[in-house]
Structure formats: structure tokens, C-alpha cells
Design a protein around this motif. Structure first.
Motif, PDB file in Angstrom:
ATOM      1  N   VAL A 193       0.793  -1.022  -0.033  1.00  0.00           N
ATOM      2  CA  VAL A 193       0.088  -0.213  -0.064  1.00  0.00           C
ATOM      3  C   VAL A 193       0.958   1.293  -0.033  1.00  0.00           C
ATOM      4  O   VAL A 193       1.904   1.414   0.663  1.00  0.00           O
ATOM      5  CB  VAL A 193      -0.965  -0.024   1.166  1.00  0.00           C
ATOM      6  N   HIS A 194       0.893   1.997  -0.923  1.00  0.00           N
ATOM      7  CA  HIS A 194       1.642   3.368  -1.119  1.00  0.00           C
ATOM      8  C   HIS A 194       1.013   4.544  -0.367  1.00  0.00           C
ATOM      9  O   HIS A 194      -0.083   4.775  -0.624  1.00  0.00           O
ATOM     10  CB  HIS A 194       1.467   3.616  -2.547  1.00  0.00           C
ATOM     11  N   VAL A 195       1.814   5.105   0.513  1.00  0.00           N
ATOM     12  CA  VAL A 195       1.397   6.095   1.487  1.00  0.00           C
ATOM     13  C   VAL A 195       2.012   7.160   1.098  1.00  0.00           C
ATOM     14  O   VAL A 195       3.439   7.570   1.372  1.00  0.00           O
ATOM     15  CB  VAL A 195       1.707   5.441   2.859  1.00  0.00           C
ATOM     16  N   ASP A 196       1.478   8.033   0.814  1.00  0.00           N
ATOM     17  CA  ASP A 196       2.020   9.657   0.386  1.00  0.00           C
ATOM     18  C   ASP A 196       1.973  10.633   1.521  1.00  0.00           C
ATOM     19  O   ASP A 196       0.799  10.842   1.990  1.00  0.00           O
ATOM     20  CB  ASP A 196       1.214  10.247  -0.785  1.00  0.00           C
ATOM     21  N   VAL A 197       3.211  10.878   2.041  1.00  0.00           N
ATOM     22  CA  VAL A 197       3.164  11.565   3.042  1.00  0.00           C
ATOM     23  C   VAL A 197       3.644  13.101   2.519  1.00  0.00           C
ATOM     24  O   VAL A 197       4.666  13.282   1.653  1.00  0.00           O
ATOM     25  CB  VAL A 197       4.474  11.282   4.154  1.00  0.00           C
ATOM     26  N   VAL A 239       7.474   3.669 -10.771  1.00  0.00           N
ATOM     27  CA  VAL A 239       6.791   4.649 -11.352  1.00  0.00           C
ATOM     28  C   VAL A 239       5.322   5.146 -10.602  1.00  0.00           C
ATOM     29  O   VAL A 239       5.013   4.395  -9.930  1.00  0.00           O
ATOM     30  CB  VAL A 239       6.348   4.581 -12.890  1.00  0.00           C
ATOM     31  N   ASP A 240       5.344   6.599 -10.642  1.00  0.00           N
ATOM     32  CA  ASP A 240       4.389   7.015  -9.604  1.00  0.00           C
ATOM     33  C   ASP A 240       3.688   8.279 -10.309  1.00  0.00           C
ATOM     34  O   ASP A 240       4.414   9.241 -10.397  1.00  0.00           O
ATOM     35  CB  ASP A 240       4.808   7.395  -8.324  1.00  0.00           C
ATOM     36  N   GLY A 241       2.329   8.289 -10.764  1.00  0.00           N
ATOM     37  CA  GLY A 241       1.729   9.362 -11.237  1.00  0.00           C
ATOM     38  C   GLY A 241       1.102   8.948 -12.747  1.00  0.00           C
ATOM     39  O   GLY A 241       2.026   8.681 -13.633  1.00  0.00           O
ATOM     40  N   VAL A 294       6.157   3.697   1.705  1.00  0.00           N
ATOM     41  CA  VAL A 294       5.927   5.144   2.038  1.00  0.00           C
ATOM     42  C   VAL A 294       6.479   5.906   1.221  1.00  0.00           C
ATOM     43  O   VAL A 294       7.745   5.769   1.031  1.00  0.00           O
ATOM     44  CB  VAL A 294       6.243   5.319   3.657  1.00  0.00           C
ATOM     45  N   HIS A 295       6.073   6.856   0.721  1.00  0.00           N
ATOM     46  CA  HIS A 295       6.572   7.981  -0.290  1.00  0.00           C
ATOM     47  C   HIS A 295       6.683   9.174   0.395  1.00  0.00           C
ATOM     48  O   HIS A 295       5.587   9.945   0.590  1.00  0.00           O
ATOM     49  CB  HIS A 295       5.856   7.816  -1.617  1.00  0.00           C
ATOM     50  N   LEU A 296       7.808   9.787   0.921  1.00  0.00           N
ATOM     51  CA  LEU A 296       7.801  10.960   1.664  1.00  0.00           C
ATOM     52  C   LEU A 296       8.217  12.028   0.643  1.00  0.00           C
ATOM     53  O   LEU A 296       9.093  12.454   0.221  1.00  0.00           O
ATOM     54  CB  LEU A 296       9.164  10.798   2.750  1.00  0.00           C
ATOM     55  N   MET A 297       6.976  12.965   0.497  1.00  0.00           N
ATOM     56  CA  MET A 297       7.159  14.265   0.038  1.00  0.00           C
ATOM     57  C   MET A 297       7.508  15.566   0.936  1.00  0.00           C
ATOM     58  O   MET A 297       6.422  16.425   1.034  1.00  0.00           O
ATOM     59  CB  MET A 297       6.110  14.392  -0.915  1.00  0.00           C
ATOM     60  N   ILE A 298       8.499  15.347   1.722  1.00  0.00           N
ATOM     61  CA  ILE A 298       8.716  16.374   2.629  1.00  0.00           C
ATOM     62  C   ILE A 298      10.232  16.876   2.852  1.00  0.00           C
ATOM     63  O   ILE A 298      11.001  16.312   2.075  1.00  0.00           O
ATOM     64  CB  ILE A 298       8.639  15.683   3.875  1.00  0.00           C
TER      65      ILE A 298
HETATM   66 ZN    ZN Z   1       3.371   8.666  -4.353  1.00  0.00          ZN
END
Ligand code: ZN
Ligand code: DX5
Length: 219
Positions: free
Chosen positions: A29-33, A171-173, A62-66
Motif C-alpha cells: 500500500v503506497h502511502v503519500d506523506v 513509477v508513480d503518477g 511510504v513515499h515521503l514528499m517532505i
Molecule cells: Zn506517491
């Protein structure tokens, strides 16, 4: 088999447990932070991710956009995330951070925005378990896939194969049953899909369709 990781950014945040049940056949499960600084959007932090970990039947990607992942990323490994991916553009020492995440038992991933070159990471592939090639500008779900990011994937796939590495190429998006063909052909083996999974009436069938389509066009 290709991995399909639905992004819960497209889930109903007040029915998270129900929506996790809808993706029980997914690989992770891909989790966008998102922190409202690295990207102009805000989602959730460690407390919510910890609860998702508690109730999820499948491991967390977990995908950290921070900003400042050097400081915050280890906390996500500590709460049990299977994989923790931080952005190359935000980390001050990506290799040190990846080593720390691995030492904590998580897979370590580095993410590249569409405009960030992959070259510096090709020499460093041994340090990572995953490279995430963003196929949209990070921040929001429901955007269109950017095919101009594919040459990075091709170069990464070539290097991973040549060196016999177990580095997942994600890949994501904008991943749909159509765009997944392009990404699979270019060498991706791990696919994040938000809208295309959660908007489907039958999420399990959509996950199967994405996985089978990617397998059919695997590099
Ligand atoms: Zn993502
Ligand atoms: C965007 C996020 C993605 C997003 C993908 O910044 O990193 O994970 O949820 O959503 P879709 O699949 O709708 O493009």
C-alpha cells in the motif's frame, strides 16, 4: 510478477480501513506523506501512518514528499514501514540516510522529480533498494503521465540488469491500464496507481488488470 501499489491518496480518508480492505490483493500500500513545504499539499504524518500499519494486511510503501527527510524518514522505518522512499531533491545526504533506513530493517528508496536527472544515482544504485521515477510533478493525484520521464527509467533498468541488482524501479503518477504499458516497456517493475484503482468499481479486478498488463509488456 510486477508489483502494483495502490496509492491511498485516492482513498476516502475517513473510511481508510474500508478502503484498505478494497486493495487487499495489492502488493504493497503506497502511502503519500506530504508536508505542505516540499509540495503544495498536506496529507498526514507518523501517527496516521502508524495506524495504517496497524490495520493494513499488506506492507507499507511510504513515499515521503517532505523537507528534511534526513531528520524525519527514520521515524517511518521505526513504525514498521516495509519501504521508505525520500526525495533526492530534499535529502542533504541520501546515501547516509539510505544506510540508516536499511540498518533499521526497511527497504530504502530514493525518488526523482520529473526534472531531476538519474545519472548521479546510477553510480550509487547499490545503496538503494528502490528508485522512484516520478511520472508527474509530486503533490496531487489525478494528473497525466509524463512520457518524457521514460529515458531515465530505461537508463536505470540497463544499469540494474547489467549489475544484477535487486533494485526495484517504481513509477508513480498517472498510471492506468494504458500508460502502464509504456512504463513496463521502459523497465519499471513497481507501479503506483491511485485514481485508476480507487475509481474502479471492482478494485481487485483493476489491480489484476494492471498487474497482467505490466507482466505482458515487462522489459
Ligand atoms: Zn506517491
Ligand atoms: C503524487 C503521489 C502519487 C499519487 C498518484 O504526488 O505521489 O502517489 O497518489 O495518483 P494517481 O495515480 O492518481 O496519479
Amino acid at each position: 510478477m510486477p508489483r502494483i501499489n495502490p496509492s491511498i491518496l485516492a482513498a476516502d480518508f475517513v473510511n481508510m480501513q474500508r478502503d484498505l480492505d478494497r486493495i487487499a490483493t495489492a502488493d504493497l500500500v503506497h502511502v503519500d506523506v506530504m508536508d505542505n513545504h516540499f509540495v503544495p499539499n498536506l496529507t498526514f504524518g507518523p501517527q496516521m501512518v502508524g495506524r495504517i500499519h496497524d490495520v493494513s494486511a499488506i506492507p507499507l510503501d511510504v513515499h515521503l514528499m517532505i523537507d528534511d527527510p534526513d531528520r524525519w524518514a527514520p521515524g517511518y522505518a521505526e513504525l514498521g514501514a516495509y519501504s521508505v522512499t525520500f526525495h533526492a531533491e530534499a535529502a542533504s545526504d541520501p546515501v547516509a540516510l539510505a544506510r540508516r533506513l536499511r540498518s533499521m530493517g526497511a527497504r530504502a528508496g530514493v525518488a526523482l522529480k520529473p526534472g531531476t536527472p538519474a545519472d548521479p544515482y546510477i553510480d550509487l544504485l547499490e545503496e538503494f533498494d528502490q528508485v522512484l521515477v516520478m511520472t508527474v510533478e509530486p503533490g496531487f493525484g489525478g494528473q497525466s503521465f509524463m512520457p518524457e520521464t521514460m529515458p531515465k527509467l530505461t537508463a536505470l533498468r540497463e544499469a540494474v540488469s547489467a549489475r544484477g541488482l535487486d533494485v526495484w524501479l517504481q513509477v508513480d503518477g498517472g498510471i492506468t491500464e494504458e500508460t502502464i504499458v509504456t512504463a513496463a516497456k521502459a523497465g519499471a517493475d513497481t507501479f503506483v496507481a491511485g485514481s485508476s484503482v480507487f475509481r474502479a468499481a471492482d478494485t481487485a479486478a483493476q489491480i489484476t488488470l494492471l498487474r497482467d498488463t505490466a507482466a505482458q509488456h515487462a522489459h
